[in-house]
Design a protein around this motif. Structure first.
Motif, PDB file in Angstrom:
ATOM      1  N   ARG A   1     -15.705  23.326  18.522  1.00 60.95           N
ATOM      2  CA  ARG A   1     -16.588  24.376  19.054  1.00 60.95           C
ATOM      3  C   ARG A   1     -17.995  24.220  18.480  1.00 60.95           C
ATOM      4  O   ARG A   1     -18.986  24.350  19.216  1.00 60.95           O
ATOM      5  CB  ARG A   1     -16.019  25.743  18.687  1.00 60.95           C
ATOM      6  CG  ARG A   1     -16.972  26.903  18.950  1.00 60.95           C
ATOM      7  CD  ARG A   1     -16.343  28.230  18.589  1.00 60.95           C
ATOM      8  NE  ARG A   1     -17.328  29.291  18.672  1.00 60.95           N
ATOM      9  CZ  ARG A   1     -17.981  29.783  17.628  1.00 60.95           C
ATOM     10  NH1 ARG A   1     -17.734  29.317  16.405  1.00 60.95           N
ATOM     11  NH2 ARG A   1     -18.871  30.743  17.777  1.00 60.95           N
TER      12      ARG A   1
ATOM     13  N   ILE B   1     -19.664  21.302  20.131  1.00 60.92           N
ATOM     14  CA  ILE B   1     -20.061  21.640  21.501  1.00 60.92           C
ATOM     15  C   ILE B   1     -21.383  22.409  21.483  1.00 60.92           C
ATOM     16  O   ILE B   1     -22.276  22.167  22.309  1.00 60.92           O
ATOM     17  CB  ILE B   1     -18.952  22.458  22.195  1.00 60.92           C
ATOM     18  CG1 ILE B   1     -17.739  21.568  22.489  1.00 60.92           C
ATOM     19  CG2 ILE B   1     -19.473  23.076  23.492  1.00 60.92           C
ATOM     20  CD1 ILE B   1     -16.549  22.324  23.042  1.00 60.92           C
ATOM     21  N   GLN B   2     -21.513  23.333  20.524  1.00 65.83           N
ATOM     22  CA  GLN B   2     -22.783  24.048  20.384  1.00 65.83           C
ATOM     23  C   GLN B   2     -23.919  23.083  20.075  1.00 65.83           C
ATOM     24  O   GLN B   2     -25.031  23.216  20.607  1.00 65.83           O
ATOM     25  CB  GLN B   2     -22.662  25.095  19.275  1.00 65.83           C
ATOM     26  CG  GLN B   2     -21.741  26.250  19.599  1.00 65.83           C
ATOM     27  CD  GLN B   2     -21.599  27.220  18.435  1.00 65.83           C
ATOM     28  OE1 GLN B   2     -22.014  26.941  17.316  1.00 65.83           O
ATOM     29  NE2 GLN B   2     -20.993  28.364  18.702  1.00 65.83           N
TER      30      GLN B   2
ATOM     31  N   GLN C   1     -23.994  19.911  20.916  1.00 62.56           N
ATOM     32  CA  GLN C   1     -24.233  19.127  22.122  1.00 62.56           C
ATOM     33  C   GLN C   1     -25.126  19.881  23.101  1.00 62.56           C
ATOM     34  O   GLN C   1     -25.945  19.276  23.795  1.00 62.56           O
ATOM     35  CB  GLN C   1     -22.892  18.785  22.778  1.00 62.56           C
ATOM     36  CG  GLN C   1     -23.007  17.869  23.979  1.00 62.56           C
ATOM     37  CD  GLN C   1     -21.647  17.575  24.599  1.00 62.56           C
ATOM     38  OE1 GLN C   1     -20.635  18.138  24.189  1.00 62.56           O
ATOM     39  NE2 GLN C   1     -21.617  16.690  25.577  1.00 62.56           N
ATOM     40  N   ARG C   2     -24.991  21.190  23.126  1.00 59.70           N
ATOM     41  CA  ARG C   2     -25.821  21.992  24.017  1.00 59.70           C
ATOM     42  C   ARG C   2     -27.227  22.182  23.455  1.00 59.70           C
ATOM     43  O   ARG C   2     -28.149  22.528  24.198  1.00 59.70           O
ATOM     44  CB  ARG C   2     -25.160  23.355  24.245  1.00 59.70           C
ATOM     45  CG  ARG C   2     -23.869  23.251  25.048  1.00 59.70           C
ATOM     46  CD  ARG C   2     -23.160  24.581  25.129  1.00 59.70           C
ATOM     47  NE  ARG C   2     -21.938  24.481  25.930  1.00 59.70           N
ATOM     48  CZ  ARG C   2     -21.052  25.460  26.057  1.00 59.70           C
ATOM     49  NH1 ARG C   2     -21.238  26.631  25.442  1.00 59.70           N
ATOM     50  NH2 ARG C   2     -19.963  25.292  26.802  1.00 59.70           N
ATOM     51  N   ARG C   3     -27.391  22.000  22.148  1.00 60.16           N
ATOM     52  CA  ARG C   3     -28.708  22.093  21.521  1.00 60.16           C
ATOM     53  C   ARG C   3     -28.968  20.825  20.710  1.00 60.16           C
ATOM     54  O   ARG C   3     -29.027  20.856  19.470  1.00 60.16           O
ATOM     55  CB  ARG C   3     -28.786  23.331  20.621  1.00 60.16           C
ATOM     56  CG  ARG C   3     -28.631  24.646  21.346  1.00 60.16           C
ATOM     57  CD  ARG C   3     -28.983  25.810  20.440  1.00 60.16           C
ATOM     58  NE  ARG C   3     -28.148  25.810  19.231  1.00 60.16           N
ATOM     59  CZ  ARG C   3     -26.987  26.451  19.131  1.00 60.16           C
ATOM     60  NH1 ARG C   3     -26.520  27.122  20.170  1.00 60.16           N
ATOM     61  NH2 ARG C   3     -26.290  26.419  18.010  1.00 60.16           N
ATOM     62  N   PRO C   4     -29.105  19.684  21.353  1.00 58.59           N
ATOM     63  CA  PRO C   4     -29.272  18.418  20.611  1.00 58.59           C
ATOM     64  C   PRO C   4     -30.566  18.356  19.816  1.00 58.59           C
ATOM     65  O   PRO C   4     -30.700  17.520  18.926  1.00 58.59           O
ATOM     66  CB  PRO C   4     -29.246  17.359  21.718  1.00 58.59           C
ATOM     67  CG  PRO C   4     -29.665  18.083  22.950  1.00 58.59           C
ATOM     68  CD  PRO C   4     -29.143  19.476  22.819  1.00 58.59           C
ATOM     69  N   SER C   5     -31.525  19.228  20.144  1.00 55.54           N
ATOM     70  CA  SER C   5     -32.781  19.218  19.391  1.00 55.54           C
ATOM     71  C   SER C   5     -32.546  19.548  17.924  1.00 55.54           C
ATOM     72  O   SER C   5     -33.329  19.127  17.056  1.00 55.54           O
ATOM     73  CB  SER C   5     -33.760  20.226  19.997  1.00 55.54           C
ATOM     74  OG  SER C   5     -33.196  21.529  20.011  1.00 55.54           O
ATOM     75  N   THR C   6     -31.471  20.281  17.622  1.00 55.61           N
ATOM     76  CA  THR C   6     -31.165  20.613  16.232  1.00 55.61           C
ATOM     77  C   THR C   6     -30.871  19.353  15.431  1.00 55.61           C
ATOM     78  O   THR C   6     -31.404  19.159  14.326  1.00 55.61           O
ATOM     79  CB  THR C   6     -29.960  21.562  16.169  1.00 55.61           C
ATOM     80  OG1 THR C   6     -30.224  22.730  16.955  1.00 55.61           O
ATOM     81  CG2 THR C   6     -29.672  21.984  14.735  1.00 55.61           C
TER      82      THR C   6
END
Length: 293
Positions: A39, A42-43, A45-50
């Motif tokens: 999980r 996945i988070q 992956q949705r915010r790869p800028s991090t």
């Protein structure tokens, strides 16, 4: 005459699977931990800028700080040692430290949005899987960042340690990340909200950076700051990594730091780091048991 049927009381604070065989219990804990870790990824992956920012920022430190002090007097950082070579260990440690210090933020946001309460009333085999998932996630990110810094350092001319040296670097980063992640997760359960946690992160980060040997050698500091730096556990992560980078013939008996109270060997620094990790993880156990009960 009617009877009122009352449902049997169940304690939502108790795990639901205590009657399972030990092998099944371990398998369920592993499955829960992997699911919660997935999980978090996945988070990410949705915010790869991090992740991109977490890699680019230390590389910028390495390039810009190395260029800023490239004209420093010869011998200030050791014989035939450039500032870029000297700085690499500090960047590795503080990148890992900063990521581990932020480990409590996802837990804090889960608390505030109510997702943590749903996990606590779910039939988990062990609620400590919530903590273990965060530790695995942060450790993986820290090792990715460390690999990027080591690669960039090699490109900039700092060279590479031996295979055993790289393994030692990974071990030191792992010890530091586990200790600081544990403290951050403890703060996530102890503090009232994410504003307070972010404040602690900002107040802690820079003082520990400047009160360590990350940017300058111990001999360059005033006497009082030398004492403070030798009380900073991060110095005992920085100096072994720096020594492994600069000396191919290192051993656990090698002297890596001349502290005001005596010499520190590489093995002694590792023992201090192990002790710091044990104390940090032990200190949060009572709090986690109360919060996860």
């Amino acid at each position: 005459m009617s009877r009122t049927i009352t449902p049997a009381k169940t304690d939502l604070a108790e795990p639901r699977r205590l009657d399972l065989p030990q092998s099944n219990l371990v398998a369920d804990v592993v499955q829960e931990t992997l699911a919660l870790t997935r999980r978090l990824f996945i988070q990410l992956q949705r915010r790869p800028s991090t992740l991109a920012a977490g890699i680019i920022q230390p590389l910028m430190w390495l390039v810009l700080f190395g260029a800023l002090f490239q004209n420093a007097p010869q011998g200030l950082f050791g014989d035939r040692v450039s500032y870029g070579q000297f700085l690499g260990a500090g960047v590795i440690v503080f990148t890992a430290f900063g990521g581990a210090l932020n480990a409590g933020l996802p837990i804090m946001f889960d608390r505030e949005f109510g997702f943590l309460n749903r996990l606590l009333v779910a039939p988990l085999a062990s609620r400590f899987s919530i903590v273990m998932a965060s530790a695995i996630f942060i450790t993986t990110l820290s090792l990715i960042q460390t690999a990027a810094i080591v690669g960039m350092s090699a490109v900039l001319g700092a060279g590479l340690p031996s295979v055993f040296g790289l393994a030692l670097v990974a071990f030191i980063v792992l010890l530091l990340v586990l200790a600081v992640t544990g403290l951050s997760l403890g703060l996530a359960f102890a503090l009232p909200g994410h504003i307070e946690l972010i404040a602690v992160i900002f107040v802690t980060n820079l003082p520990l950076l400047f009160a360590s040997t990350a940017l300058v050698p111990l001999s360059f500091m005033p006497r009082w700051l030398q004492v403070v730096a030798t009380l900073n556990p991060l110095s005992y992560a920085i100096e072994p990594i720096r020594y492994v980078y600069l000396h191919s013939d290192w051993s656990f008996s090698s002297t890596i730091m001349q502290a005001p109270w005596g010499t520190v060997s590489l093995g002694g620094a590792l023992l201090i780091l192990v002790g710091f990790c044990v104390v940090a993880l032990s200190s949060i156990q009572p709090l986690l048991r109360r919060r996860l009960a």
